[in-house]
Design an enzyme around this catalytic site. Sequence first.
Site, PDB file in Angstrom:
ATOM      1  CD1 TRP A  88      -2.257  -5.938  -2.951  1.00  0.00           C
ATOM      2  CD2 TRP A  88      -2.432  -4.653  -4.986  1.00  0.00           C
ATOM      3  NE1 TRP A  88      -2.063  -6.615  -4.138  1.00  0.00           N
ATOM      4  CE2 TRP A  88      -2.020  -5.933  -5.495  1.00  0.00           C
ATOM      5  CE3 TRP A  88      -2.448  -3.688  -5.910  1.00  0.00           C
ATOM      6  CZ2 TRP A  88      -2.339  -6.162  -6.138  1.00  0.00           C
ATOM      7  CZ3 TRP A  88      -2.457  -4.475  -7.226  1.00  0.00           C
ATOM      8  CH2 TRP A  88      -2.093  -5.287  -7.488  1.00  0.00           C
TER       9      TRP A  88
ATOM     10  CD  GLU B 129       7.215 -12.585 -21.547  1.00  0.00           C
ATOM     11  OE1 GLU B 129       5.590 -11.962 -21.778  1.00  0.00           O
ATOM     12  OE2 GLU B 129       6.616 -12.637 -20.417  1.00  0.00           O
TER      13      GLU B 129
ATOM     14  CD  GLU C 127       6.607 -17.857 -16.978  1.00  0.00           C
ATOM     15  OE1 GLU C 127       6.283 -18.309 -16.529  1.00  0.00           O
ATOM     16  OE2 GLU C 127       7.497 -16.891 -16.321  1.00  0.00           O
TER      17      GLU C 127
ATOM     18  CG  HIS D 245      10.806 -38.236 -31.086  1.00  0.00           C
ATOM     19  ND1 HIS D 245      10.775 -39.322 -31.238  1.00  0.00           N
ATOM     20  CD2 HIS D 245      11.084 -38.634 -29.155  1.00  0.00           C
ATOM     21  CE1 HIS D 245      11.064 -40.153 -30.252  1.00  0.00           C
ATOM     22  NE2 HIS D 245      11.087 -39.532 -29.134  1.00  0.00           N
TER      23      HIS D 245
ATOM     24  NE  ARG E 277       4.498   1.705  -2.050  1.00  0.00           N
ATOM     25  CZ  ARG E 277       5.527   1.001  -1.175  1.00  0.00           C
ATOM     26  NH1 ARG E 277       6.114   1.128  -1.508  1.00  0.00           N
ATOM     27  NH2 ARG E 277       5.267  -0.905  -0.139  1.00  0.00           N
TER      28      ARG E 277
ATOM     29  CE  LYS F 247       8.680 -13.724 -17.437  1.00  0.00           C
ATOM     30  NZ  LYS F 247       7.341 -14.495 -17.142  1.00  0.00           N
TER      31      LYS F 247
ATOM     32  CB  CYS G  57      -0.783  -0.098   1.439  1.00  0.00           C
ATOM     33  SG  CYS G  57      -1.969  -1.127   1.533  1.00  0.00           S
TER      34      CYS G  57
ATOM     35  CE  LYS H 295       1.865  -7.425 -15.357  1.00  0.00           C
ATOM     36  NZ  LYS H 295       2.780  -8.387 -15.475  1.00  0.00           N
TER      37      LYS H 295
ATOM     38  CG  ASN I 240       2.040  -1.160   3.088  1.00  0.00           C
ATOM     39  OD1 ASN I 240       1.837  -2.324   3.130  1.00  0.00           O
ATOM     40  ND2 ASN I 240       3.371  -1.085   2.821  1.00  0.00           N
ATOM     41  N   GLY I 241       0.765  -3.783   4.961  1.00  0.00           N
ATOM     42  CA  GLY I 241       1.822  -4.866   5.509  1.00  0.00           C
ATOM     43  C   GLY I 241       0.431  -5.663   6.283  1.00  0.00           C
TER      44      GLY I 241
HETATM   45  C1  AGP Z   1       3.863 -12.828 -19.253  1.00  0.00           C
HETATM   46  O1  AGP Z   1       5.095 -12.872 -18.693  1.00  0.00           O
HETATM   47  C2  AGP Z   1       3.399 -11.943 -19.685  1.00  0.00           C
HETATM   48  N1  AGP Z   1       2.828 -10.615 -19.905  1.00  0.00           N
HETATM   49  C3  AGP Z   1       1.735 -12.621 -20.239  1.00  0.00           C
HETATM   50  O2  AGP Z   1       1.967 -14.350 -20.576  1.00  0.00           O
HETATM   51  C4  AGP Z   1       1.176 -12.966 -19.416  1.00  0.00           C
HETATM   52  O3  AGP Z   1       1.204 -13.958 -17.932  1.00  0.00           O
HETATM   53  C5  AGP Z   1      -0.230 -13.589 -19.966  1.00  0.00           C
HETATM   54  O4  AGP Z   1      -0.881 -12.916 -20.989  1.00  0.00           O
HETATM   55  C6  AGP Z   1      -1.884 -14.008 -18.352  1.00  0.00           C
HETATM   56  O5  AGP Z   1      -2.360 -12.667 -17.954  1.00  0.00           O
HETATM   57  P1  AGP Z   1      -3.165 -12.713 -17.182  1.00  0.00           P
HETATM   58  O6  AGP Z   1      -1.634 -13.676 -16.042  1.00  0.00           O
HETATM   59  O7  AGP Z   1      -2.898 -11.441 -16.233  1.00  0.00           O
HETATM   60  O8  AGP Z   1      -4.366 -13.054 -17.283  1.00  0.00           O
END
Ligand code: AGP
Length: 608
Positions: free
Chosen positions: A76, A488, A481, A504, A27, A485, A2, A603, A100-101
Amino acid sequence: MCGIIGYTGPLEAPKILLEGLSGLEYRGYDSAGVALCMEDSHIHLIKKAGKVKNLKGHCRQQISGSSHSGIGHTRWATHGGVTDANAHPHRAGKVVLIHNGIIENYHELTEKFQLQDRLISQTDSEVAAQVLNELYSGDPLDAICSLIKLLDGSYSFCIMFEDQPGAIFAIRNVSPLVAASTSSGSMIASDLTALIPYTRQYFVVPEQHIVKLTPYKVHVYHLDETFTKDYPEIMTVNWNMDAAMKNGFPHFMLKEIHEQPDAMRNTILPRVNKGLPDFSDDGIPDSIFESCDQVQIIACGTAMYAGMVARAIMQPVLKIPITVSIASEFRYEEPLIDKKALVIIISQSGETIDTLAALRLAHQCGSKTLAVVNVKGSTIARESDYVLYTHAGPEIAVASTKAYSVQLAALYMISCRMALVRGKYTRDQACSFLSDLLDVIPAMETVIAQKDFIRNIASHMIHSTDVFFIGRGLDYAFSLEGALKLKEISYIHSEAYAAGELKHGTIALISDQVPVIAIATQEHVYAKTISNIREVKARGAYIVLLVKENAQVDDSLADIQLRIPNVDDHFTVFPIAAALQLIAYYTSVSKHLDVDQPRNLAKSVTVE
Ligand code: AGP
């Protein structure tokens, strides 16, 4: 996480507080509020769900008269929904408080002080305010000292007392607070973004010390209420506002990688009751875990890869079908789910359109839905039957890091609770599992501390056009994952492969110096994974090997290896995740790319 701000001095407090809250909104931004000491010493409280902009409008309407001291908060949410009542500040008698906490023992305090009928919010913070008011008899330092002796958990409090006009008190345990005495008055905040417009000199509020802000001085006391002789070191900040929001880190992504251990603790600890996972405060009944005959996990991107790890953990224990579906595919299928299925929806933002559509389809099929979401009050959270919020705080970088770790922590706790209520785990086994989960947090910290070595690993990636991640079992789930990472944020083509599958076809792509990041933490398939690594090594691959500290490795096998602490095989995902995040991060930085906002991405993907 927060945002907290306090001011007392000659200037108009509302303007300083509201502008400060705007800078702190990164935050947390689901509700906001201010408490103002007016000229008649009355403390005027204004707090609303919604962003600071919304609060500013209400302040314009409601504030008449002058105020030169006050406190402000952006929330938050961790306990309780996004409502006006749950927004801070909280008032209890003469006490007005922002927090906050997480107060872990707020239930016990509610019972001890018989607060049940007095509480108007669902927050642990209001309990702290009520208890402080019970303890207050005119001496703020004495009351605050008595309060913190009763608290378990993390906190930073800013407190005003109705009969102490112009004074602001604060204390912290773990949660951050910085303070400054300036020519414009005295200020305190959860981080520098709120102070920078007024001063470059500040100090970090020392833990377990009480600070008292008066208009031109900040007093620091030991808990025995004596003035501290060793006044905190005055620091000079040379950041701009943007840098301050990153708390000194060059990028949000690196800051958020470092926040993972605390995010994990904030997600796990409030749900541990006598050593067992307990979702009663989240309103999640055991019945949804006891009666289901299958689990369908649905998500996108990183969240979906968290689901892949969860499946590998859950299925062998629960012995029911655990399926992981890509939301954008699931929503156009004719899913084989019904009222006996438990659908787990995972989403950091809680707004991903494909995931939301999949949730709605699951409801049409009559299934119960449980969402694992980071953003309180988001659409997916509101539409799910049940929601288990992760407490990572806002994740600003597009590349998800801390959200992934806390999603896994939540899923591991769900797996443990399900195993317990379905008789697959004894209480001891469930306690041991949860203890292992908490024990893995220091292992993450150990790996994060090796970031300079990991930066060296990344330097071997930057000129590559292809990078492969391989592993077996859980290591394969982690590698998915890791590949996402890297690709992207570095724009390098990265693929994850089950190590046994390379032969294969894909091994045709392995040539001299092609980096292969091999993850070999699973004892039961370790020898096979090593064989697969030899196969790609024989074709010239550059081998980056991630293994546990006690692994027996032939020195000639890997070109470079990173050893993680010896945690149980089921939990290696957490330190491995930190390592793979840092490899991706430093590769992107070495390529001078926009780490926090990579090209083509957003995002939250709210378009199909
Ligand atoms: C992850 O690094 C990406 N930004 C993307 O794959 C993300 O995880 C995906 O769009 C899902 O988003 P969400 O968790 O907000 O649903």
